[in-house]
Write an enzyme that holds these catalytic residues in place. Structure first.
Site, PDB file in Angstrom:
ATOM      1  N   ASN A  60      -9.975   0.386   0.182  1.00 35.79           N
ATOM      2  CA  ASN A  60      -8.510   0.418   0.191  1.00 35.79           C
ATOM      3  C   ASN A  60      -8.014  -0.029  -1.185  1.00 35.79           C
ATOM      4  OD1 ASN A  60      -5.767   0.001   0.501  1.00 35.79           O
ATOM      5  ND2 ASN A  60      -5.940  -1.100   2.438  1.00 35.79           N
ATOM      6  N   CYS A  70       0.806  -1.230   0.000  1.00 32.83           N
ATOM      7  CA  CYS A  70       0.000   0.000   0.000  1.00 32.83           C
ATOM      8  C   CYS A  70       0.837   1.277   0.000  1.00 32.83           C
ATOM      9  CB  CYS A  70      -0.942   0.004   1.199  1.00 32.83           C
ATOM     10  SG  CYS A  70      -2.187  -1.318   1.153  1.00 32.83           S
ATOM     11  N   HIS A 115      -3.022   7.524   2.868  1.00 32.03           N
ATOM     12  CA  HIS A 115      -3.453   6.244   2.321  1.00 32.03           C
ATOM     13  C   HIS A 115      -4.826   5.925   2.884  1.00 32.03           C
ATOM     14  CE1 HIS A 115      -3.818   2.115   1.256  1.00 32.03           C
ATOM     15  NE2 HIS A 115      -3.528   1.642   2.458  1.00 32.03           N
TER      16      HIS A 115
END
Length: 323
Positions: free
Chosen positions: A280, A113, A250
């Protein structure tokens, strides 16, 4: 030494959408359960035959158009992803050929990520040292291809998408600093068990292309390390937290985003939040949020932006930039 400045952004989300109510039909969960724990209401999914490279291409085209840069002007393409089209060539090379930017350096970065922030950090160094004048940085993922749809602890979290930025050298303003970190000792808390050289067989435990995660432990480490990288970033630039105009984090979990904003004493109306609509999207989440913030007019030229991310590895990082 010049700065590297963002002169164009772009993003792309697949048309197909999966709501929490849709998920409740295939796994034991509910809209309320998901929203309370993550803040997510819906996410986008790549359709059959649509690859990470396809999403990256759409975002890249939009970023190049916004920047007024032709593909053949690029000196570098860095693509953050943990879901490449194929093992090799890299998705960046496939994207390069599709864009018609053949000849420039092109490679993938896999930092889960944190992939876009890592890719941005790498490209920033190329531009600052004069090794590249114009660079394309992309974060793109098809994480829904890596999910166990029977595991409600992970399948509700992720979505697909892509975001991109174009960098150019600038003598006056741009990316002030990037800060990248990793600790492989946490591998067991968030990982995918499949690899080319590790020799997994389909009848072995925990095998299969899927995300394995110990959510509570990941949350604790994420909050702690993001606090630390925020402090590091501000200290490196001699700035107080009140100097930051926008936090673009994020988009993993709304509670983690809120914890970081609290650490900065930043009201949530100065934080870009897309996790409710995108889920996500791993490497794609930061550039997706950045593009949305810029195109909506919320983020304006001259403002100070803090980008940060945390992902499997563990990896984490930040970028401070004057837009």
């Amino acid at each position: 030494m010049a700065f590297s400045r963002i002169i164009g952004t772009g993003s792309y989300l697949p048309d197909k959408m999966l709501t929490n109510d849709d998920l409740a039909k295939i796994v034991e969960t509910s809209d309320e359960w998901i929203r309370e724990r993550t803040g997510i209401r819906q996410r986008h999914m790549a359709v059959e035959g649509q690859t990470t490279g396809d999403l990256a291409y759409e975002a890249a085209i939009r970023a190049l158009d916004a920047a007024g840069v032709k593909p053949e002007e690029l000196d570098l393409i860095v693509l953050g992803t943990t879901t490449p089209d194929i093992i090799f060539p890299s998705t960046a090379c496939l994207l390069q050929h599709r864009l018609g930017a053949n000849g420039c350096a092109a490679f993938d970065v896999n930092a889960a990520c944190s992939g876009f922030v890592y890719a941005l950090g790498v490209a920033d160094k190329f531009v600052k040292t004069g090794a590249a004048k114009k660079a394309l940085v992309v974060g793109a993922e098809t994480l829904t291809r890596m999910l166990d749809w029977n595991d409600r602890g992970t399948c509700v979290l992720f979505g697909d998408g892509a975001g991109a930025v174009v960098l150019t050298a600038d003598d006056e303003t741009g990316i002030l600093s990037t800060h990248l970190h990793a600790d492989g000792g946490y591998k067991h808390l968030l990982y995918n068990p499949v690899g080319v050289s590790s020799g997994f067989k389909q009848n072995e435990p925990n095998c299969g292309v899927r995300v394995l995660m110990t959510g509570n432990e990941v949350f604790k480490v994420a909050v702690k390390t993001l606090d630390a990288v925020v402090e590091e970033t501000l200290s490196a630039n001699g700035l107080d937290k009140s100097s930051i105009d926008w936090l673009i984090p994020h988009q993993a979990n709304l509670r983690i985003i809120q914890a970081t904003a609290k650490r900065l004493d930043m009201p949530m109306d100065r934080v870009i939040v897309t996790v409710d609509r995108h889920g996500n999207t791993s490497s794609a989440s930061v550039p997706l949020a950045l593009d949305e913030a810029i195109r909506s007019g919320r983020v304006k030229r001259g403002e100070l932006l803090l980008l940060e991310a945390f992902g499997g590895g563990f990896t984490w990082g930040s970028a401070l930039l004057r837009y």
